[in-house]
Design a protein around this motif. Structure first.
Motif, short mmCIF file in Angstrom:
data_model
loop_
_atom_site.label_atom_id
_atom_site.label_comp_id
_atom_site.label_asym_id
_atom_site.label_seq_id
_atom_site.Cartn_x
_atom_site.Cartn_y
_atom_site.Cartn_z
N ARG A 164 16.17 25.78 -9.89
CA ARG A 164 16.80 25.60 -11.20
C ARG A 164 15.99 26.25 -12.32
O ARG A 164 16.48 26.37 -13.44
N TRP A 165 14.74 26.65 -12.03
CA TRP A 165 13.89 27.23 -13.07
C TRP A 165 13.74 28.74 -12.93
O TRP A 165 12.89 29.34 -13.60
N MET A 166 14.57 29.38 -12.10
CA MET A 166 14.42 30.82 -11.89
C MET A 166 14.80 31.64 -13.12
O MET A 166 14.38 32.79 -13.26
N HIS A 167 15.61 31.07 -14.03
CA HIS A 167 15.91 31.75 -15.28
C HIS A 167 14.78 31.61 -16.29
O HIS A 167 14.67 32.44 -17.20
N ALA A 168 13.96 30.57 -16.12
CA ALA A 168 12.97 30.24 -17.15
C ALA A 168 11.60 30.83 -16.88
O ALA A 168 10.84 31.07 -17.82
N SER A 169 11.24 31.04 -15.61
CA SER A 169 9.90 31.50 -15.28
C SER A 169 9.93 32.43 -14.08
O SER A 169 10.65 32.17 -13.10
N GLY A 170 9.14 33.49 -14.15
CA GLY A 170 9.02 34.40 -13.02
C GLY A 170 8.26 33.82 -11.86
O GLY A 170 8.28 34.40 -10.76
N TRP A 171 7.58 32.68 -12.07
CA TRP A 171 6.82 32.06 -10.98
C TRP A 171 7.66 31.11 -10.15
O TRP A 171 7.19 30.60 -9.12
N ALA A 172 8.91 30.86 -10.53
CA ALA A 172 9.78 30.01 -9.72
C ALA A 172 10.29 30.76 -8.50
O ALA A 172 10.45 30.17 -7.42
N GLY A 173 10.56 32.06 -8.64
CA GLY A 173 11.10 32.85 -7.53
C GLY A 173 10.20 32.84 -6.29
O GLY A 173 10.70 32.63 -5.17
N PRO A 174 8.87 33.08 -6.43
CA PRO A 174 8.02 33.04 -5.23
C PRO A 174 8.04 31.70 -4.52
O PRO A 174 7.88 31.65 -3.30
N LEU A 175 8.24 30.61 -5.26
CA LEU A 175 8.28 29.29 -4.62
C LEU A 175 9.60 29.07 -3.89
O LEU A 175 9.64 28.41 -2.85
N VAL A 176 10.68 29.62 -4.43
CA VAL A 176 11.96 29.56 -3.72
C VAL A 176 11.85 30.34 -2.41
O VAL A 176 12.31 29.89 -1.34
N ILE A 177 11.24 31.52 -2.46
CA ILE A 177 11.05 32.33 -1.25
C ILE A 177 10.14 31.61 -0.26
O ILE A 177 10.38 31.63 0.96
N LEU A 178 9.11 30.93 -0.77
CA LEU A 178 8.21 30.20 0.12
C LEU A 178 8.93 29.07 0.84
O LEU A 178 8.71 28.84 2.04
N GLY A 179 9.82 28.36 0.13
CA GLY A 179 10.59 27.32 0.79
C GLY A 179 11.48 27.87 1.89
O GLY A 179 11.57 27.29 2.98
N PHE A 180 12.12 29.02 1.62
CA PHE A 180 12.95 29.65 2.66
C PHE A 180 12.10 30.17 3.81
O PHE A 180 12.47 30.03 4.98
N ALA A 181 10.96 30.77 3.48
CA ALA A 181 10.11 31.35 4.52
C ALA A 181 9.58 30.27 5.45
O ALA A 181 9.53 30.46 6.67
N GLY A 182 9.17 29.12 4.90
CA GLY A 182 8.66 28.07 5.75
C GLY A 182 9.70 27.50 6.70
O GLY A 182 9.38 27.06 7.80
N SER A 183 10.97 27.53 6.28
CA SER A 183 12.02 26.98 7.13
C SER A 183 12.53 27.97 8.16
O SER A 183 12.82 27.59 9.30
N TRP A 184 12.62 29.25 7.79
CA TRP A 184 13.29 30.21 8.65
C TRP A 184 12.48 31.48 8.91
O TRP A 184 12.29 31.87 10.06
N ALA A 185 12.01 32.14 7.86
CA ALA A 185 11.43 33.47 8.03
C ALA A 185 10.13 33.44 8.84
O ALA A 185 9.98 34.20 9.81
N LEU A 186 9.18 32.60 8.48
CA LEU A 186 7.89 32.61 9.16
C LEU A 186 7.99 32.19 10.63
O LEU A 186 7.32 32.80 11.47
#
Length: 451
Positions: free
Chosen positions: A68-90
């Motif tokens: 929900r904070w991806m519009h407000a801060s550029g540091w939210a995107g890496p955390l969204v990717i980290l959540g996806f990576a931990g579940s599926w990508a890695l």
């Protein structure tokens, strides 16, 4: 007359090849595979494109932590990717790299050539293990760097809202994002160790390739179930979700350190078991198709015993019991987050500044009609938040409906009054803006004893 050939005494026995040459050879073999090259390309490009594209859209992934904070801060995107990576990508990356590094030699029938060239099973194991870990580090670094670059270019170096609603300065947010990705390396190494063990023990079987992804899937399903907190924290993938404690104030270190330590122990144990199976293998057997019974006695059973010991150790060291989600913890978390976000709304509306101490925000929560002693996950939590403004006798109140997941995360959905948290926009002097009190994410520290 018969001739007898005598070996001269001064002829030295053949020596194993230099380790660095073997490591370079394994590194080149991995990087020459087309699927590894495609994975590297995808990990270094796709996250930046995804973060930039989502940040430019009107609809955000609000069901994802920090989405929900991806519009407000550029540091939210890496955390969204980290959540996806931990579940599926890695898990998939470890399967394709570590889960195939030994099995590929079985499929191709090249063990004899490799043993003749290197002349040391131990050096072969070490070279293959380090080469696969090096490739995995490149892939993880690509995911992290690409997502950070995409977020900063699309949104900018803005402050980030933490899990309890407090503002993180850009420098502080950058440090915590880096630490979160570093902590995610521990469960990645655990899955890599499982992949090495499966690749050695199962030979040509495709199950060796799928084993890390299967273990990750099982641990994810366990995290979604209402299991005791000691079992949850003892799973090797717990650090994939406990990194969120870095974004609370104070930092929730107990779940994070527990998850990292358990994952590193799993990584070491699985790698050692893979080594023991590998050096005991009979490479003269051309029909080898897995370690058979030894895969169970030296592979599965020790890891099952490690899980049992980890559960017992966490249960003995942690003061928490049951699910770890109690009424007092939920009330404290909601009250703290509301106090921080109320200040943010006050700044948006250009009202007189107020501190958390002046607000004295408190929450009274119930679950499914249980008003005293409620505990456990569920979407039937209801909280009434009360606060005071300086100079006013009246007490403000707002209602939230909470959906608390078994891992301690929750989403608080505002249910009125409209001017406080009942609508997703607030009317500011500069125009309509997102209402920080409408919905917010939070986290309950499962391993703590009290509120």
């Amino acid at each position: 007359m018969s001739a007898v050939a005598l070996a001269p005494d001064n002829v030295a026995a053949p020596q194993p090849a230099l380790f660095l040459r073997g490591l370079r050879f394994e590194w080149v073999k991995l990087l020459s595979q087309w699927r590894i090259r495609l994975l590297l390309l995808a990990c270094w490009i796709a996250p930046a494109l995804f973060v930039a594209a989502v940040s430019a859209q009107g609809t955000l992934p609000t069901d994802t932590l920090f989405g929900r904070w991806m519009h407000a801060s550029g540091w939210a995107g890496p955390l969204v990717i980290l959540g996806f990576a931990g579940s599926w990508a890695l898990p998939l990356l470890t399967s394709l790299v570590a889960g195939d590094v030994f099995a590929a030699e079985d499929r191709l029938g090249t063990w004899r050539h490799l043993l003749v060239a290197v002349r040391s099973p131990r050096r072969i194991f070490a070279a293959k293990t380090l080469a696969s870990l090096g490739v995995l580090l490149l892939l993880v670094a690509g995911l992290a760097c690409s997502s950070v670059l995409g977020g900063l270019l699309a949104v900018g170096n803005q402050p980030l809202v933490g899990l309890d609603g407090h503002q993180l300065a850009p420098g502080d947010a950058a440090l915590r994002v880096l630490l979160a990705w570093l902590c995610a390396l521990a469960p990645t190494l655990a899955l890599a160790g499982v992949g090495l063990l499966g690749s050695v023990a199962l030979g040509r079987s495709p199950m060796g390739l799928l084993l890390p992804a299967l273990v990750a899937l099982v641990t994810q399903l366990a995290q979604m179930l209402p299991v005791p907190v000691a079992v949850r924290a003892a799973l090797p993938g717990y650090a994939f979700i406990s990194w969120s404690g870095l974004f609370a104030a104070p930092v929730q270190l107990a779940p994070l350190l527990t998850g990292v330590l358990v994952a590193l122990i799993w990584a070491l144990a699985a790698t050692v078991l893979a080594y023991v199976l590998f050096v005991r293998r009979d490479f003269t057997d051309l029909s080898y198709d897995g370690a058979g019974r030894r895969a169970i006695t030296l592979g599965a059973l020790p890891l099952a015993g490690l899980l049992a010991v980890s559960v017992a150790a966490v249960a003995a060291a942690s003061p928490a019991s049951g699910s770890g989600i109690t009424q007092a913890k939920v009330e404290r978390s909601v009250a703290v987050a509301f106090g921080h976000l109320y200040r943010t709304q006050t700044e948006q509306l250009h009202r007189p500044a107020v501190t958390e101490a002046q607000l004295k925000a408190s929450a009274a929560c119930s679950k499914g009609g249980v008003r005293d002693g409620a505990e456990g996950a569920g979407n039937d939590w209801r909280c009434v938040v009360s606060w005071h403004l300086p100079g006013l006798r009246a007490t403000g109140s707002a209602i939230y409906q909470l959906d608390v997941t078994p891992d301690g995360r929750y989403v608080a959905d505002g249910d009125g009054p409209k001017e406080v948290n009942g609508y997703f926009l607030v009317r500011t002097p500069e125009g309509d803006a997102a209402n920080p009190l409408w919905q917010f994410d939070g986290n309950v520290e499962l391993l703590s004893a009290g509120p």
